[in-house]
Design a protein around this motif. Sequence first.
Motif, short mmCIF file in Angstrom:
data_model
loop_
_atom_site.label_atom_id
_atom_site.label_comp_id
_atom_site.label_asym_id
_atom_site.label_seq_id
_atom_site.Cartn_x
_atom_site.Cartn_y
_atom_site.Cartn_z
N LEU A 26 0.82 -1.20 0.00
CA LEU A 26 0.00 0.00 0.00
C LEU A 26 0.86 1.26 0.00
N ALA A 27 1.92 1.27 0.82
CA ALA A 27 2.72 2.48 0.99
C ALA A 27 3.66 2.74 -0.19
N TYR A 28 4.26 1.67 -0.74
CA TYR A 28 5.32 1.85 -1.73
C TYR A 28 5.13 1.03 -3.01
N GLY A 29 4.04 0.28 -3.10
CA GLY A 29 3.91 -0.63 -4.25
C GLY A 29 4.91 -1.76 -4.19
N ASP A 30 5.31 -2.13 -2.97
CA ASP A 30 6.36 -3.13 -2.75
C ASP A 30 5.74 -4.53 -2.82
N GLY A 31 5.49 -4.98 -4.05
CA GLY A 31 4.88 -6.29 -4.22
C GLY A 31 4.56 -6.56 -5.67
N VAL A 32 3.92 -7.68 -5.90
CA VAL A 32 3.56 -8.10 -7.26
C VAL A 32 2.13 -8.62 -7.27
N CYS A 57 8.53 -11.94 -6.84
CA CYS A 57 8.90 -11.82 -5.41
C CYS A 57 10.40 -12.01 -5.24
N GLN A 58 10.96 -12.99 -5.93
CA GLN A 58 12.40 -13.23 -5.84
C GLN A 58 13.18 -12.02 -6.32
N GLN A 59 12.72 -11.40 -7.41
CA GLN A 59 13.41 -10.23 -7.94
C GLN A 59 13.37 -9.08 -6.94
N LEU A 60 12.25 -8.94 -6.21
CA LEU A 60 12.13 -7.87 -5.22
C LEU A 60 12.80 -8.22 -3.90
N GLY A 61 13.12 -9.48 -3.70
CA GLY A 61 13.90 -9.86 -2.53
C GLY A 61 13.11 -10.26 -1.31
N GLY A 97 9.93 4.83 5.97
CA GLY A 97 11.14 4.81 5.16
C GLY A 97 11.11 3.67 4.15
N TYR A 98 11.96 3.82 3.14
CA TYR A 98 11.97 2.84 2.05
C TYR A 98 12.68 1.55 2.43
N ALA A 99 13.63 1.61 3.35
CA ALA A 99 14.40 0.41 3.68
C ALA A 99 13.47 -0.68 4.22
N PRO A 100 13.52 -1.86 3.63
CA PRO A 100 12.63 -2.94 4.09
C PRO A 100 13.09 -3.50 5.42
N PRO A 101 12.19 -4.09 6.18
CA PRO A 101 12.57 -4.71 7.44
C PRO A 101 13.55 -5.86 7.20
N ASP A 102 14.40 -6.12 8.19
CA ASP A 102 15.40 -7.18 8.05
C ASP A 102 14.75 -8.55 7.91
N ALA A 137 12.68 3.19 -18.46
CA ALA A 137 13.62 2.07 -18.47
C ALA A 137 14.07 1.77 -17.04
N GLN A 138 13.88 0.53 -16.62
CA GLN A 138 14.34 0.09 -15.30
C GLN A 138 14.61 -1.41 -15.36
N PRO A 139 15.86 -1.79 -15.64
CA PRO A 139 16.17 -3.22 -15.81
C PRO A 139 15.87 -4.07 -14.59
N ALA A 140 15.92 -3.48 -13.39
CA ALA A 140 15.65 -4.26 -12.18
C ALA A 140 14.19 -4.68 -12.07
N LEU A 141 13.30 -3.98 -12.77
CA LEU A 141 11.87 -4.25 -12.67
C LEU A 141 11.27 -4.78 -13.98
N ALA A 142 12.01 -4.72 -15.06
CA ALA A 142 11.48 -5.14 -16.36
C ALA A 142 11.03 -6.60 -16.32
N GLY A 143 9.85 -6.84 -16.85
CA GLY A 143 9.34 -8.20 -16.95
C GLY A 143 8.37 -8.60 -15.86
N ILE A 144 8.60 -8.12 -14.62
CA ILE A 144 7.75 -8.55 -13.51
C ILE A 144 6.49 -7.67 -13.44
N LYS A 145 5.44 -8.24 -12.86
CA LYS A 145 4.18 -7.51 -12.74
C LYS A 145 4.09 -6.93 -11.34
N HIS A 146 4.85 -5.85 -11.13
CA HIS A 146 4.91 -5.23 -9.80
C HIS A 146 3.72 -4.31 -9.59
#
Length: 278
Positions: A26-32, A57-61, A97-102, A137-146
């Motif tokens: 919801l906050a950052y679009g951190d998902g797929v 999910c693997q690409q986003l970590g 903040g943007y940093a994800p939880p450990d 252009a964003q190679p880290a996100l290309a292809g995935i349905k984020h």
Amino acid sequence: MARLSLPACLIDGQPQHQVEVTDRGLAYGDGVFETIAIVDGVPALWQAHLNRLQAGCQQLGFSAPTQQALEQDLAALDLPDVGVLKLIATRGSGGRGYAPPDAPTPRRVVQILPPRPALEAEHSGITVRWCQTRLAAQPALAGIKHLNRLEQVLARQECQADGSAEGLMCDVKGGLVEATAGNLLIDQGKEWIFPTGVDCGVAGVMQSYLGRLADQWGINVVHRAFMPSEMNDATALLICNSLIGVVPVYAIGTQKLASSLNYERIREHLITQRLIAV
């Protein structure tokens, strides 16, 4: 758990319709997410959608929902004969903040939705437009349905403004990539062109399926850059995704296109294989 009636939603396996305000999706679009057709009570192309969700999910970590957990969710829901299954996987809740939880606790959402409304004249061909909004252009996100779909939101606003059924989107170099809600197939009879963008776009499940189908039919598939200037009245263009299957494009604005030689054959195959509803 009692079986749930349509419309229905499970969050982490429990009947709910609200996520926590701290959810990073919801906050950052951190998902797929995945949007899947339900045909005869079965999610079409299930394994391919699950594979893309897990790869995203693997690409986003963060850890993806397991196939077992998702299939248990489906067993608890009352799948209609025809409808839409939407899966969302987020990193879960996190602080400011943007940093994800450990050690995040990912969240999964499973929704059963009514069938999509038909596009006007979708079998005879729809009229689309060129969108001014470009795909970054964003190679880290290309292809995935984020979950970050703001480019598509802006492009759909362009379509709403002039009544276009869909919009064609280009990359930063001006090359054709995809529609706002689907991939593209340029039908040249014995050769199909799948436009490729520069480090952007979604790797479509239906487009991938059609590529394998082309191999079976002896049709050559070419993945290449395709510029808008190549589009003319001899071009036949199809839009494809997992809900519509394939839809022909009649015109781009006032520019009329050719009829697809393979549209009816593709559509009949998808119906016969129960990948789209009639």
